[in-house]
Structures are given as C-alpha cells and as structure tokens.
Design a protein around this motif. Structure first.
Motif, PDB file in Angstrom:
ATOM      1  N   SER A   1       0.738  -1.243   0.120  1.00 27.61           N
ATOM      2  CA  SER A   1       0.127  -0.049  -0.127  1.00 27.61           C
ATOM      3  C   SER A   1       0.833   1.173   0.182  1.00 27.61           C
ATOM      4  N   ALA A   2       0.355   2.294  -0.779  1.00 29.34           N
ATOM      5  CA  ALA A   2       1.086   3.587  -0.855  1.00 29.34           C
ATOM      6  C   ALA A   2       0.116   4.609  -0.207  1.00 29.34           C
ATOM      7  N   GLY A   3       0.669   5.630   0.469  1.00 32.60           N
ATOM      8  CA  GLY A   3      -0.123   6.712   1.100  1.00 32.60           C
ATOM      9  C   GLY A   3       0.067   8.127   0.872  1.00 32.60           C
ATOM     10  N   GLY A   4      -0.637   8.829   1.271  1.00 32.88           N
ATOM     11  CA  GLY A   4      -0.433  10.342   1.253  1.00 32.88           C
ATOM     12  C   GLY A   4       0.612  10.883   2.120  1.00 32.88           C
ATOM     13  N   ASP A   5       1.171  10.061   3.022  1.00 33.40           N
ATOM     14  CA  ASP A   5       2.075  10.158   3.946  1.00 33.40           C
ATOM     15  C   ASP A   5       3.609   9.952   3.259  1.00 33.40           C
ATOM     16  N   GLY A   6       3.683   9.717   2.027  1.00 27.43           N
ATOM     17  CA  GLY A   6       4.830   9.291   1.324  1.00 27.43           C
ATOM     18  C   GLY A   6       5.283   7.703   1.647  1.00 27.43           C
ATOM     19  N   LYS A   7       4.638   6.937   2.288  1.00 24.59           N
ATOM     20  CA  LYS A   7       5.207   5.735   2.734  1.00 24.59           C
ATOM     21  C   LYS A   7       4.852   4.492   1.866  1.00 24.59           C
ATOM     22  N   VAL A   8       5.320   3.593   1.706  1.00 23.24           N
ATOM     23  CA  VAL A   8       4.928   2.182   1.136  1.00 23.24           C
ATOM     24  C   VAL A   8       4.857   1.251   2.364  1.00 23.24           C
ATOM     25  N   LYS A   9       3.899   0.649   2.486  1.00 18.44           N
ATOM     26  CA  LYS A   9       3.700  -0.356   3.599  1.00 18.44           C
ATOM     27  C   LYS A   9       3.475  -1.711   2.790  1.00 18.44           C
ATOM     28  N   VAL A  10       4.322  -2.728   3.368  1.00 18.17           N
ATOM     29  CA  VAL A  10       4.199  -4.301   2.997  1.00 18.17           C
ATOM     30  C   VAL A  10       3.471  -4.933   4.395  1.00 18.17           C
ATOM     31  N   TRP A  11       2.528  -5.939   3.526  1.00 16.04           N
ATOM     32  CA  TRP A  11       1.407  -6.531   4.423  1.00 16.04           C
ATOM     33  C   TRP A  11       1.233  -8.135   4.039  1.00 16.04           C
ATOM     34  N   THR A  12       1.279  -8.869   5.050  1.00 14.41           N
ATOM     35  CA  THR A  12       0.816 -10.414   4.639  1.00 14.41           C
ATOM     36  C   THR A  12      -0.514 -10.155   4.044  1.00 14.41           C
ATOM     37  N   LYS A  13      -0.891 -11.399   3.529  1.00 10.52           N
ATOM     38  CA  LYS A  13      -2.270 -11.330   2.531  1.00 10.52           C
ATOM     39  C   LYS A  13      -3.450 -11.111   3.800  1.00 10.52           C
ATOM     40  N   ASP A  14      -3.271 -11.603   4.949  1.00 15.91           N
ATOM     41  CA  ASP A  14      -4.333 -11.177   5.954  1.00 15.91           C
ATOM     42  C   ASP A  14      -4.153  -9.959   6.643  1.00 15.91           C
ATOM     43  N   LEU A  15      -3.060  -9.162   6.149  1.00 11.92           N
ATOM     44  CA  LEU A  15      -3.050  -7.674   6.625  1.00 11.92           C
ATOM     45  C   LEU A  15      -2.173  -7.309   8.025  1.00 11.92           C
ATOM     46  N   ARG A  16      -1.262  -8.365   8.021  1.00 10.37           N
ATOM     47  CA  ARG A  16      -0.258  -8.051   9.345  1.00 10.37           C
ATOM     48  C   ARG A  16       0.757  -7.391   8.722  1.00 10.37           C
ATOM     49  N   LEU A  17       1.008  -6.198   9.449  1.00  3.41           N
ATOM     50  CA  LEU A  17       2.300  -5.207   8.601  1.00  3.41           C
ATOM     51  C   LEU A  17       3.701  -5.872   8.790  1.00  3.41           C
ATOM     52  N   VAL A  18       4.337  -6.061   7.793  1.00  2.00           N
ATOM     53  CA  VAL A  18       5.556  -6.567   7.483  1.00  2.00           C
ATOM     54  C   VAL A  18       6.791  -5.650   7.793  1.00  2.00           C
ATOM     55  N   LYS A  19       6.641  -4.425   6.912  1.00  2.00           N
ATOM     56  CA  LYS A  19       7.827  -3.595   6.959  1.00  2.00           C
ATOM     57  C   LYS A  19       7.166  -2.238   6.450  1.00  2.00           C
ATOM     58  N   GLU A  20       7.999  -1.075   6.606  1.00  2.00           N
ATOM     59  CA  GLU A  20       7.416   0.165   6.150  1.00  2.00           C
ATOM     60  C   GLU A  20       8.737   0.772   5.355  1.00  2.00           C
TER      61      GLU A  20
END
Length: 304
Positions: free
Chosen positions: A31-50
């Motif tokens: 996911s990408a956001g208006g905060d300039g960040k890209v977040k990486v998630w597992t397929k069940d939406l647990r955050l892996v890294k930012e």
C-alpha cells in the motif's frame, strides 16, 4: 454473492493520511499513502515492513514481474524500490517539476509514466525510450502492445504507437466519452491482450465497456448508468469479474461483462459512512479484494 470484510489493518499500522494505491504480489500486499510511505503486508494484513520513498503524497504505484516496485509523487519524482520484500534500496529514476499522476507496467516489464502536462513516457530497463504528448492530463492509463489508453476526467484517448518507428511516432485512433480510471478486463490471450477496456461515464457514477479491437474501431459494447449512487474512484478486474469502488465506502462486484449489460453479483460497505475508497487490488483469489481507504486503512473483502 454475499461479501464480508475479513480483515482491517491495525490502527497503529495504517497510513497517517489517505491510502492512495494498492498492489498484490507474491502473497503480499503493498500500500502507498499520502504520507509518502509504502507499507508491506501479509495477505491477511499483518504489517511486515514500512518504507519511505517520498516525503510527499504518493499518486501511483505499480509492481513488475520481478517484484520491482515503482512509485510516483507530487514531489515530481519516480522512485524504484528494487526488492521491497527483502531490501530498503530505493533508486530515483526521475526528478522533474511536473506531477506524475499515473504509472503502468506492461507484460514485458516496460514502465510507462503519465503527467499533468499530457506527457506519457515509455521506459525500457529504467531508461527513457520515448515520450508521447497526448495533450491532456494523464490521470490513468493502460497499455496493450502498441496501443495506449489514457484518460483524465473528460474522455478516453486511444493512441497507437507506430511499430518500427525509431523515433516513437504515434497517432490518435479514437476518443471515447468518459472519465478515469481505465482498466483492461475480460478474457486475456496468452500474449497478454485483453478483450475489453472499462472506463467510467462522465459523471463518475456509471461504467462504460469498450471492446479492445482496432479492427472494430474500439466500439462501446455497453454502458451501465448509475452503477453507484456516489462517484466511483477505483476499479480492478480479472477474468470474469470487475470491481468498482469509491465514495460511501461501497465495493461492487460485476460479472457477465460480455453480455448486453453486466450483472451485479455482490456488494459491501466498508468502514464508516464518510469513508472513501481510493484504490482496489485483487488478491491471489479473484474473489478477494484489498481496498485502500481515505482513513489510511487497508481492508480485505471476500466475496463468497
């Protein structure tokens, strides 16, 4: 077909501004956001890294078959996260004064970028190959071999790149009333050519389906007026399904795309009444959809 929200990203993990773009690759969600960040998630939406490729609002994000992730921002840059699952490496491909509002990767992993001045740039091996001036702002685009579909808030332009031209000559082949986004959809041949192209009606409430056929001069096969009660922001498609989403937090699933009119096969409302869905992406299962929302969350919806 009933639909349910299966997972929602945690409050402490979500973007601090809008979630603006979503991609699914190799059993992970980006996911990408208006905060300039890209977040990486597992397929069940647990955050892996930012990761933080930009200091400003991210407009667009795409990922190629090698897992290289490209982002563009209102800061006038295009960045490449070379291996976002395993590395924080970030490479700047371009820095300019224009706003690069959309990106697209074709089946050969060529990157295309479109800006607010109407310039579409074709990249090969992360180097600029050609530039095409389609005159109008490019907010969304799709590429099929030597055909470029580009669109803003007023009409789809179909541009043909002249094959064999060393200078990247091109010509406009059609103009079709409608507004962004544009998505390839329906059946797909082995060499990656889709049967149809979907856009929105000019008021943003309906869907227009176009046959992806140069020989037939890109005819409109159907228009579904008032598909939503509020403006549609996002579309995703695979095989027989097309998903539409937007204001009001509504996601709808459509099928029978080759019929005279599509069939509404499911819908769901995510989040609170005031939420807006900015982006959608389909998971490994084509009945699973990830929605990027205006409250910074990422939500997984299952159509059963």
């Amino acid at each position: 077909m009933p639909a349910t929200v299966q997972n929602v990203s945690g409050d402490s993990d979500k973007h601090s501004s809008d979630t603006t773009a979503v991609q699914f690759y190799n059993d992970h969600v980006f996911s990408a956001g208006g905060d300039g960040k890209v977040k990486v998630w597992t397929k069940d939406l647990r955050l892996v890294k930012e990761l933080t490729p930009h200091e400003a609002y991210i407009y667009a994000m795409v990922i190629d078959s090698k897992g290289q992730l490209y982002t563009s921002s209102c800061d006038g840059t295009i960045k490449c996260l070379t291996s976002p699952l395993t590395s924080d490496d970030c490479k700047e491909l371009l820095k300019c004064k224009d706003e690069i509002e959309c990106l697209f990767v074709d089946p050969k992993d060529n990157l295309y970028s479109g800006d607010d001045k109407g310039i579409i740039t074709m990249w090969i091996d992360q180097r600029i190959k050609y530039k095409f001036n389609v005159v109008e702002q490019v907010r969304s685009m799709a590429i099929q071999k030597n055909i470029i579909y580009s669109i803003r808030d007023n009409d789809l332009t179909v541009t043909e790149i002249i094959e064999g031209s060393a200078s990247g000559r091109f010509m406009t082949k059609a103009s079709i009333p409608g507004r962004c986004p544009v998505r390839l959809c329906g059946g797909c041949t082995e060499d990656g050519v889709y049967q149809n192209v979907a856009i929105l009606t000019r008021d943003g409430l309906g869907i227009t389906m176009i046959r992806n056929s140069k020989q037939e001069q890109y005819p409109v096969t159907w228009t579904k007026e008032n598909a939503h009660n509020m403006i549609i922001n996002a579309m995703a498609a695979k095989d027989e399904y097309l998903y539409t989403a937007g204001y009001g937090g509504i996601i709808k699933q459509w099928s029978e795309l080759d019929a005279k009119q599509p069939k509404l096969t499911g819908e769901v409302v995510v989040g609170s009444n005031g939420i807006c869905i900015n982006a959608v992406a389909m998971g490994a299962d084509k009945t699973h959809v990830y929605a990027g929302c205006s409250d910074g969350t990422l939500q997984l919806v299952a159509f059963d």
